[in-house]
Design an enzyme around this catalytic site. Structure first.
Site, PDB file in Angstrom:
ATOM      1  CB  SER A   1      14.560 -38.968  77.501  1.00 24.88           C
ATOM      2  OG  SER A   1      15.139 -37.536  77.501  1.00 24.88           O
TER       3      SER A   1
ATOM      4  CE  LYS B   1      16.734 -38.321  74.678  1.00 25.22           C
ATOM      5  NZ  LYS B   1      15.917 -37.962  73.372  1.00 25.22           N
TER       6      LYS B   1
ATOM      7  CE  LYS C   1      15.200 -34.445  76.020  1.00 28.27           C
ATOM      8  NZ  LYS C   1      14.958 -34.277  74.511  1.00 28.27           N
TER       9      LYS C   1
ATOM     10  CG  ASP D   1      17.946 -34.536  72.541  1.00 26.35           C
ATOM     11  OD1 ASP D   1      18.360 -33.800  71.804  1.00 26.35           O
ATOM     12  OD2 ASP D   1      16.689 -34.779  72.770  1.00 26.35           O
TER      13      ASP D   1
ATOM     14  CD  GLU E   1      17.842 -36.908  70.077  1.00 23.94           C
ATOM     15  OE1 GLU E   1      16.717 -36.656  69.634  1.00 23.94           O
ATOM     16  OE2 GLU E   1      18.236 -37.523  70.915  1.00 23.94           O
TER      17      GLU E   1
ATOM     18  CG  ASP F   1      14.663 -35.295  66.983  1.00 23.85           C
ATOM     19  OD1 ASP F   1      13.563 -35.592  66.419  1.00 23.85           O
ATOM     20  OD2 ASP F   1      14.370 -35.292  68.444  1.00 23.85           O
TER      21      ASP F   1
ATOM     22  CE  LYS G   1      11.555 -36.870  69.165  1.00 27.70           C
ATOM     23  NZ  LYS G   1      11.801 -35.542  69.721  1.00 27.70           N
TER      24      LYS G   1
ATOM     25  N   GLY H   1      10.343 -39.961  71.043  1.00 25.90           N
ATOM     26  CA  GLY H   1       9.124 -40.043  71.660  1.00 25.90           C
ATOM     27  C   GLY H   1       8.692 -38.553  71.912  1.00 25.90           C
TER      28      GLY H   1
END
Length: 370
Positions: free
Chosen positions: A135, A161, A163, A189, A214, A239, A263, A291
């Site tokens: 990430s 991934k 952000k 995400d 996400e 998520d 998660k 995570g």
């Protein structure tokens, strides 16, 4: 199995670089470990939250109170503190899933160690190693982002991934695609940063062939996610919205998502995480393991979960050196894009005493009370 004592160990590990998402920036991983010692074995778990309620509504000080004054007394009243008997105890306390997950995991670790069984075997893992992704937080520049992605790909990560947030979305995705090509497994995400009014803007991400987007909208709005999914070709992954297997079933039925990020701490522990895995597999919905910048304690347990057959997408299970110059356990190392699942009893790993001592900021005994 009888509980002899339970310690709460506060730890603080500086990150090798700041980790920025749409809700804030973290420079140090501050959390606590739960150490349960029984007459048969010891168990370890990591609290997934933070000192403040900026990301999760739960936070460390509140979780400590819930553990000490509500959850632990119920567990200690059991004839034997077996994980299979925790359901009624936990049901009597509303919410507080992160605290419940920490206690369930520590007790499960101790119980499995006492029986010589690994967490992976207990959960039904089908692999000895799993592919992992990384990430990448919001960066100060596109150039800095591209350099970081290039470094992670050179290290062997199989999925990237990014952000994203309003003002940092289309341009970084476009730049990464242009630099690294369509063959890169890429997802984004948003951490709830958008509204349904941004649907047309988010639809522009469709042209970049993303694995998923996400949690684009607020976590308590499955209906809005369902409406948005109808307008996007890119699969929505939920998520923060998913807290139980029932919630996952509702999201799937509503068409609010096509992928689920599991998660374990967010859903109350590894038993509920396995239920969500089983439900999603029955509906043909891929899952992957998210995570929370865990130390090796939390990462070991997550790897066991990610080895279940329905986890078909790489998880956020990066190597220890992605986040920490020194982990409190033996470091987890990425090899050929894979991370090995610990095979020893329980979570298969424990803290190194010297490293734990260096990063411990406080220790409090929750049971027996002094």
């Amino acid at each position: 199995m009888r509980i002899e004592y339970v310690d709460l160990i506060e730890v603080a590990l500086p990150l090798v670089s700041p980790f920025r998402i749409s809700t804030g920036t973290m420079t140090t991983r501050e959390t606590f470990l739960l150490h349960v010692v029984t007459d048969a074995a010891e168990g370890w778990a990591e609290f997934a939250g933070d000192p403040d309620p900026g990301y999760y509504p739960e936070f460390a000080a509140a979780a400590e109170l819930v553990l000490r004054d509500f959850l632990l007394p119920g567990v200690l009243a059991l004839p034997a503190p077996r994980v299979a008997a925790l359901g009624p105890i936990f049901a009597a306390v509303k919410g507080n899933l992160l605290a419940k997950a920490a206690l369930e995991t520590a007790l499960l670790d101790a119980e499995l160690r006492a029986h010589g069984m690994s967490l992976g075997t207990f959960l039904g893992a089908s692999r000895e190693a799993v592919p992992v992704g990384v990430s990448v937080g919001i960066q100060d520049s596109i150039g800095g982002l591209l350099d970081m992605v290039e470094r992670y790909l050179a290290e062997g990560y199989t999925r990237i991934k990014l952000k994203i947030a309003p003002g940092w979305d289309l341009e970084p995705v476009r730049a990464v695609r242009a630099r690294f090509g369509d063959g890169l497994a890429l997802q984004v995400d948003a951490n709830t940063a958008y509204t349904l009014g941004d649907a047309e803007h988010l639809r522009r991400l469709d042209e970049y062939g993303l694995l998923l987007i996400e949690e684009p909208l607020q976590e308590d709005d499955l209906h809005a996610h369902a409406l948005l999914q109808r307008r996007l070709a890119t699969p929505i992954c939920l998520d923060e919205s998913i807290h139980t297997a029932r919630g996952a079933a509702a999201a799937i039925a509503l068409g609010a998502c096509r992928v689920i990020n599991v998660k374990p701490a967010r859903v109350g522990g590894y038993l509920e995480a396995r239920r969500i895995h089983d439900l999603a597999a029955a509906h043909g919905v891929p899952v992957w393991c998210g995570g929370n910048l865990e130390t090796g304690i939390g990462r070991a347990a997550n790897l066991a979960l990610a080895a279940l057959p329905g986890f078909t997408l790489p998880g956020d299970l990066s190597a220890s050196n992605r986040y920490f110059a020194e982990d409190i356990t033996e470091p987890f190392v990425l090899r050929n894009g894979l991370m090995r699942v610990p095979g020893g009893p329980g979570i298969g790993i424990g803290p190194r005493p010297d490293a734990l001592a260096r990063h411990t900021t406080a220790v409090r005994r929750l049971h027996p009370r002094e």
